[in-house]
Scaffold this motif. Structure first.
Motif, PDB file in Angstrom:
ATOM      1  N   ASP A  34      34.209  30.686  35.475  1.00 16.59           N
ATOM      2  CA  ASP A  34      34.021  29.230  35.572  1.00 16.59           C
ATOM      3  C   ASP A  34      32.571  28.864  35.854  1.00 16.59           C
ATOM      4  N   HIS A  35      31.818  29.828  36.379  1.00 14.06           N
ATOM      5  CA  HIS A  35      30.440  29.515  36.756  1.00 14.06           C
ATOM      6  C   HIS A  35      29.454  29.708  35.612  1.00 14.06           C
ATOM      7  N   SER A  36      29.906  30.259  34.489  1.00 12.24           N
ATOM      8  CA  SER A  36      28.980  30.508  33.382  1.00 12.24           C
ATOM      9  C   SER A  36      29.582  30.015  32.068  1.00 12.24           C
ATOM     10  N   PRO A  37      28.954  29.023  31.422  1.00 10.00           N
ATOM     11  CA  PRO A  37      29.483  28.535  30.139  1.00 10.00           C
ATOM     12  C   PRO A  37      29.605  29.661  29.114  1.00 10.00           C
ATOM     13  N   ALA A  38      28.704  30.642  29.176  1.00 12.35           N
ATOM     14  CA  ALA A  38      28.746  31.732  28.189  1.00 12.35           C
ATOM     15  C   ALA A  38      30.008  32.587  28.370  1.00 12.35           C
ATOM     16  N   LEU A  39      30.500  32.668  29.619  1.00  5.94           N
ATOM     17  CA  LEU A  39      31.656  33.538  29.874  1.00  5.94           C
ATOM     18  C   LEU A  39      32.988  32.786  29.833  1.00  5.94           C
ATOM     19  N   ARG A  40      32.931  31.444  29.846  1.00  2.86           N
ATOM     20  CA  ARG A  40      34.163  30.641  29.954  1.00  2.86           C
ATOM     21  C   ARG A  40      35.203  30.973  28.868  1.00  2.86           C
ATOM     22  N   PRO A  41      34.780  31.273  27.615  1.00  2.00           N
ATOM     23  CA  PRO A  41      35.790  31.581  26.584  1.00  2.00           C
ATOM     24  C   PRO A  41      36.685  32.763  26.953  1.00  2.00           C
ATOM     25  N   LEU A  42      36.239  33.599  27.889  1.00  6.17           N
ATOM     26  CA  LEU A  42      37.048  34.767  28.252  1.00  6.17           C
ATOM     27  C   LEU A  42      38.284  34.402  29.080  1.00  6.17           C
ATOM     28  N   ARG A  43      38.362  33.148  29.552  1.00  4.09           N
ATOM     29  CA  ARG A  43      39.528  32.706  30.345  1.00  4.09           C
ATOM     30  C   ARG A  43      40.853  33.008  29.634  1.00  4.09           C
ATOM     31  N   SER A  44      40.814  32.895  28.269  1.00  2.00           N
ATOM     32  CA  SER A  44      42.073  33.092  27.528  1.00  2.00           C
ATOM     33  C   SER A  44      42.218  34.531  27.011  1.00  2.00           C
ATOM     34  N   HIS A  45      41.321  35.426  27.427  1.00  3.49           N
ATOM     35  CA  HIS A  45      41.443  36.832  27.011  1.00  3.49           C
ATOM     36  C   HIS A  45      42.662  37.457  27.701  1.00  3.49           C
ATOM     37  N   PRO A  46      43.421  38.311  27.006  1.00  3.01           N
ATOM     38  CA  PRO A  46      44.626  38.894  27.625  1.00  3.01           C
ATOM     39  C   PRO A  46      44.348  39.593  28.966  1.00  3.01           C
ATOM     40  N   ARG A  47      43.177  40.214  29.086  1.00  2.00           N
ATOM     41  CA  ARG A  47      42.912  40.911  30.358  1.00  2.00           C
ATOM     42  C   ARG A  47      42.648  39.924  31.493  1.00  2.00           C
ATOM     43  N   ALA A  48      42.045  38.757  31.162  1.00  2.00           N
ATOM     44  CA  ALA A  48      41.844  37.721  32.182  1.00  2.00           C
ATOM     45  C   ALA A  48      43.195  37.119  32.545  1.00  2.00           C
ATOM     46  N   GLU A  49      44.045  36.942  31.540  1.00  2.00           N
ATOM     47  CA  GLU A  49      45.375  36.376  31.817  1.00  2.00           C
ATOM     48  C   GLU A  49      46.200  37.339  32.663  1.00  2.00           C
ATOM     49  N   HIS A  50      46.009  38.637  32.410  1.00  2.00           N
ATOM     50  CA  HIS A  50      46.705  39.644  33.237  1.00  2.00           C
ATOM     51  C   HIS A  50      46.278  39.512  34.706  1.00  2.00           C
ATOM     52  N   VAL A  51      44.968  39.361  34.929  1.00  2.00           N
ATOM     53  CA  VAL A  51      44.460  39.180  36.301  1.00  2.00           C
ATOM     54  C   VAL A  51      45.028  37.890  36.897  1.00  2.00           C
ATOM     55  N   ALA A  52      45.055  36.815  36.090  1.00  3.06           N
ATOM     56  CA  ALA A  52      45.490  35.502  36.589  1.00  3.06           C
ATOM     57  C   ALA A  52      46.925  35.536  37.103  1.00  3.06           C
ATOM     58  N   ARG A  53      47.730  36.457  36.543  1.00  2.00           N
ATOM     59  CA  ARG A  53      49.135  36.541  36.978  1.00  2.00           C
ATOM     60  C   ARG A  53      49.270  36.918  38.451  1.00  2.00           C
ATOM     61  N   TYR A  54      48.224  37.531  39.028  1.00  2.00           N
ATOM     62  CA  TYR A  54      48.286  37.912  40.452  1.00  2.00           C
ATOM     63  C   TYR A  54      47.927  36.738  41.371  1.00  2.00           C
ATOM     64  N   GLY A  55      47.497  35.591  40.774  1.00  2.00           N
ATOM     65  CA  GLY A  55      47.244  34.386  41.571  1.00  2.00           C
ATOM     66  C   GLY A  55      46.252  34.620  42.692  1.00  2.00           C
ATOM     67  N   SER A  56      46.667  34.251  43.909  1.00  2.00           N
ATOM     68  CA  SER A  56      45.751  34.413  45.050  1.00  2.00           C
ATOM     69  C   SER A  56      46.042  35.705  45.812  1.00  2.00           C
ATOM     70  N   SER A  57      46.658  36.683  45.124  1.00  2.00           N
ATOM     71  CA  SER A  57      46.952  37.976  45.780  1.00  2.00           C
ATOM     72  C   SER A  57      45.923  39.020  45.369  1.00  2.00           C
ATOM     73  N   ALA A  58      45.989  40.152  46.059  1.00  2.00           N
ATOM     74  CA  ALA A  58      45.196  41.311  45.642  1.00  2.00           C
ATOM     75  C   ALA A  58      45.777  41.834  44.331  1.00  2.00           C
ATOM     76  N   LEU A  59      45.006  42.652  43.615  1.00  2.00           N
ATOM     77  CA  LEU A  59      45.527  43.202  42.359  1.00  2.00           C
ATOM     78  C   LEU A  59      45.183  44.692  42.297  1.00  2.00           C
ATOM     79  N   PRO A  60      45.932  45.475  41.508  1.00  2.00           N
ATOM     80  CA  PRO A  60      45.613  46.908  41.422  1.00  2.00           C
ATOM     81  C   PRO A  60      44.196  47.097  40.864  1.00  2.00           C
ATOM     82  N   LEU A  61      43.456  48.037  41.435  1.00  2.00           N
ATOM     83  CA  LEU A  61      42.061  48.215  40.981  1.00  2.00           C
ATOM     84  C   LEU A  61      41.961  48.557  39.492  1.00  2.00           C
TER      85      LEU A  61
END
Ligand SMILES: Cc1cc2nc3c(=O)[nH]c(=O)nc-3n(C[C@H](O)[C@H](O)[C@H](O)COP(=O)(O)OP(=O)(O)OC[C@H]3O[C@@H](n4cnc5c(N)ncnc54)[C@H](O)[C@@H]3O)c2cc1C
Length: 194
Positions: A34-61
Motif C-alpha cells: 500500500d505504501h508504493s504505487p509500483a508494488l500496489r498491483p501485487l495486492r491481487s497476486h495469489p501469493r499476496a492473497e494467500h498471506v491476506a487469508r491469515y488476517g491479523s494473525s501470524a503466518l507460517p514462515l
C-alpha cells in the motif's frame, strides 16, 4: 545500481527453511504494497492473497517467504527495466577501496570471477546463528526452528527434562515458546531457564 545475490532468487532470503510461524502479522507484511504505487498491483497476486487469508494473525514462515520471493521477482523486473542490473548466482567475495575512493567488488558467477566498480556499496548479507559446540545434548536454534521442535523432542529425556536456553533475545524467547508448547506437560517447575 547492481544487485548481487548468491542464491537463485531475490526476496525470500532464508525464511522459507523455518518450520515456525512469523511474529509479524500477515496484514502488516502486506502493508508494503500500500505504501508504493509500483508494488500496489501485487495486492491481487495469489501469493499476496494467500498471506491476506491469515488476517491479523501470524503466518507460517514458508508462506511469508513465498510472498517475499514474489516481491523480489517483481522488484528485479522493475530494476531490469531501468538502468540497473540484478545478478543472481553471484557471490560477492571481496570489497576493496580503490585509490580514487571508489570500490572494487570481486564477484564469482558460474565459476568465473569478475571485478565490478562502484561508488557506494551497501552490505545486506543477513546474519547466521553462532554455533556453540556444547556437546551432543545441545541443539542450535536453527535446528530447533527448522525441525519445528522435533529435534528437542527426540533429544530430551522423556521424563522431567531440564533445558538451558543460552542467549536472551528474540530467538531465545521463540525457542522457549516452542518448547513450552511442545513439552509443557513434561516440564516441571524451573525446568526451562534462559
Ligand atoms: C527463524 C527466524 C524467524 C524470523 N521471523 C521473523 C518475523 O516473523 N518477522 C520479521 O520481521 N523478521 C523475522 N526474522 C528476521 C528476518 O528474517 C531478518 O531480519 C531478515 O530476513 C533480514 O533480512 P536481510 O535482507 O538483512 O537478510 P537475509 O534475509 O538473510 O538475506 C541476506 C541475503 O544475502 C545473500 N548473501 C549473503 N552473503 C552473500 C554474498 N557474499 N554475496 C551475495 N549474496 C549474499 C543471501 O543469500 C541472502 O539472500 C526471522 C529470522 C529467523 C532466523
Amino acid at each position: 545500481m547492481i544487485w548481487l545475490e548468491r542464491g537463485e532468487h531475490l526476496g525470500s532470503g532464508t525464511l522459507g527453511r523455518w518450520a515456525i510461524e512469523s511474529d509479524t502479522r500477515a496484514d502488516v507484511l502486506l502493508e508494503v504494497l500500500d505504501h508504493s504505487p509500483a508494488l500496489r498491483p501485487l495486492r491481487s497476486h495469489p501469493r499476496a492473497e494467500h498471506v491476506a487469508r491469515y488476517g491479523s494473525s501470524a503466518l507460517p514462515l514458508p508462506v511469508a517467504a513465498a510472498f517475499l520471493g514474489t516481491l523480489g521477482e517483481y522488484a528485479a523486473r522493475l530494476a531490469r527495466g531501468s538502468r540497473s542490473a540484478v545478478l543472481t548466482g553471484a557471490r560477492a567475495e571481496r570489497v576493496a577501496r580503490c585509490g580514487d575512493g571508489s570500490y572494487a567488488v570481486t564477484v564469482t558467477m558460474d565459476g568465473v570471477t569478475r571485478l565490478l566498480r562502484a561508488e557506494t556499496v551497501v552490505y545486506a548479507l543477513g546474519g547466521s546463528p553462532v554455533e556453540v559446540p556444547l556437546g551432543e545434548r545441545s541443539i542450535s536454534a536453527a535446528t530447533l526452528f527448522a525441525s519445528a521442535g522435533r529435534a528437542a523432542v527426540d533429544l530430551l529425556p522423556s521424563r522431567s527434562p531440564r533445558v538451558a536456553i543460552v542467549g536472551g533475545s528474540h530467538s531465545a524467547f521463540a525457542a522457549a515458546t516452542m518448547l513450552l508448547r511442545l513439552l509443557g506437560p513434561r516440564l516441571g517447575p524451573g525446568a526451562l531457564r534462559i
